[in-house]
Scaffold this motif. Structure first.
Motif, mmCIF file in Angstrom:
data_model
loop_
_atom_site.group_PDB
_atom_site.id
_atom_site.type_symbol
_atom_site.label_atom_id
_atom_site.label_comp_id
_atom_site.label_asym_id
_atom_site.label_seq_id
_atom_site.Cartn_x
_atom_site.Cartn_y
_atom_site.Cartn_z
ATOM 1 N N ALA A 100 19.134 22.466 -11.641
ATOM 2 C CA ALA A 100 19.049 22.562 -10.183
ATOM 3 C C ALA A 100 20.295 23.230 -9.609
ATOM 4 N N ASP A 101 21.449 22.941 -10.185
ATOM 5 C CA ASP A 101 22.687 23.552 -9.697
ATOM 6 C C ASP A 101 22.665 25.063 -9.867
ATOM 7 N N LYS A 121 20.333 26.979 -9.368
ATOM 8 C CA LYS A 121 19.516 27.605 -8.325
ATOM 9 C C LYS A 121 20.305 27.843 -7.038
ATOM 10 N N THR A 122 21.402 27.124 -6.868
ATOM 11 C CA THR A 122 22.153 27.225 -5.615
ATOM 12 C C THR A 122 23.631 27.565 -5.816
ATOM 13 N N LYS A 123 24.093 27.536 -7.060
ATOM 14 C CA LYS A 123 25.512 27.753 -7.321
ATOM 15 C C LYS A 123 25.717 28.958 -8.233
ATOM 16 N N SER A 124 26.908 29.522 -8.157
ATOM 17 C CA SER A 124 27.269 30.599 -9.089
ATOM 18 C C SER A 124 27.545 30.004 -10.462
ATOM 19 N N GLU A 183 30.816 28.180 -10.511
ATOM 20 C CA GLU A 183 30.750 26.857 -9.884
ATOM 21 C C GLU A 183 30.057 25.852 -10.803
#
Length: 293
Positions: A181-182, A184-187, A190
């Motif tokens: 999930a990370d 999908k929203t983080k570089s 990150e």
């Protein structure tokens, strides 16, 4: 009853790219210490639990069969190399220290920490590294025979995706809950910081289950800046006092501090992103003046 050990397991606990390899190699250059011929043996630790969705393993999953298998592998290595101490480092163990302790309640544990802002760019390189056949074969060599088809398939799919255009591996290092999930929203940078953070938090939570004389905490930065004295401290903790000054000096001859502060080479935006993720955890680890570094 679990299989008896006739040696002392020394288990290094740390997130990926925190100096676990360096520390293992330094210790294993001292007479009486030895390890496997590959970097990690995660399939051994996951014996009987290979389908768990993350690398977190609850202590209850250390069944008698699981315990005996893992302890048996340590005994085999001890016998094959005539060791006094079997040293092991698998970074995923930083997510499951309580499970590892359930398997080896008599082990000595070395917990290594490193500034997560330096960890993240180093881990990012590994996430995008090219395929290394020899490295992979060494890992598969240590895989439980019954699990071998599963891991051949898993490693193969991971590399095939990269070969057909993926900009990173599907997995690398400890798998923490929510990593997909990370992404999908983080570089990637990150996510590497979040991966480090998850490992640190899990280890710090589980270390309270260890006896105070059973573990020692090491800061990567302190070790690489003063390796001889740090190694002496570790060997004293392990009860290995016979190493000569010459052995210790030779063991740390290749230790370098050149990567300390490497995050400062990143862009200001990247540094800010890492600071936002890492600062609270670094402060909990007693890294002083984090905001000014």
């Amino acid at each position: 009853m679990p299989k008896e050990l006739n040696h002392t397991p020394v288990i290094i606990i740390g997130a990926g790219r925190t100096g676990t390899n360096m520390l293992r190699d330094v210790i294993c250059s001292i007479a009486g210490f030895g390890t496997w011929d590959c970097d990690e043996i995660n399939p051994v630790w996951r014996y009987g639990n290979r389908f768990e969705p993350t690398d977190i393993l609850a202590p209850q999953l250390a069944s008698p069969k699981v315990k005996n298998y893992i302890r048996g592998r340590f005994n085999q290595l001890k016998a094959s190399q005539n060791l006094e101490f079997v040293v092991e480092k698998t970074c995923a163990n930083s997510l499951r220290l309580a499970f590892v302790h359930e398997v080896f309640p008599e082990a000595k544990y070395i917990l290594i920490n490193r500034d997560g802002r330096d960890v993240a760019p180093s881990a990012k390189i590994r996430w995008t590294a090219p395929f290394e056949l020899n490295y992979t074969l060494k890992k598969l060599k240590q895989t439980p025979l019954r699990d071998l088809p599963y891991y051949v398939w898993k490693f193969g799919v991971n590399r095939l995706k990269q070969a057909f255009g993926a900009d990173r591996l599907s997995f690398w290092g400890p798998v923490y809950p929510g990593i997909d999930a990370d992404f999908k929203t983080k570089s990637l940078l990150e996510v590497c910081a979040l991966q480090w953070q998850a490992c640190v938090h899990a280890t710090q939570a589980d270390k309270n289950q260890l006896d105070a004389n059973q573990f020692i905490e090491v800061k990567y930065e302190q070790f690489v800046n003063n390796p001889q004295e740090e190694l002496k401290t570790i060997l004293t903790f392990l009860g290995k006092t016979s190493a000569t000054p010459e052995e210790i000096s030779e063991a740390v001859a290749r230790v370098s501090n050149r990567s300390v502060g490497s995050h400062k080479k990143l862009s200001k935006e990247e540094q800010q992103a890492l600071n936002e993720i890492c600062e609270p955890t670094l402060q909990a680890l007693n890294y002083d003046n984090v905001s000014n570094q």
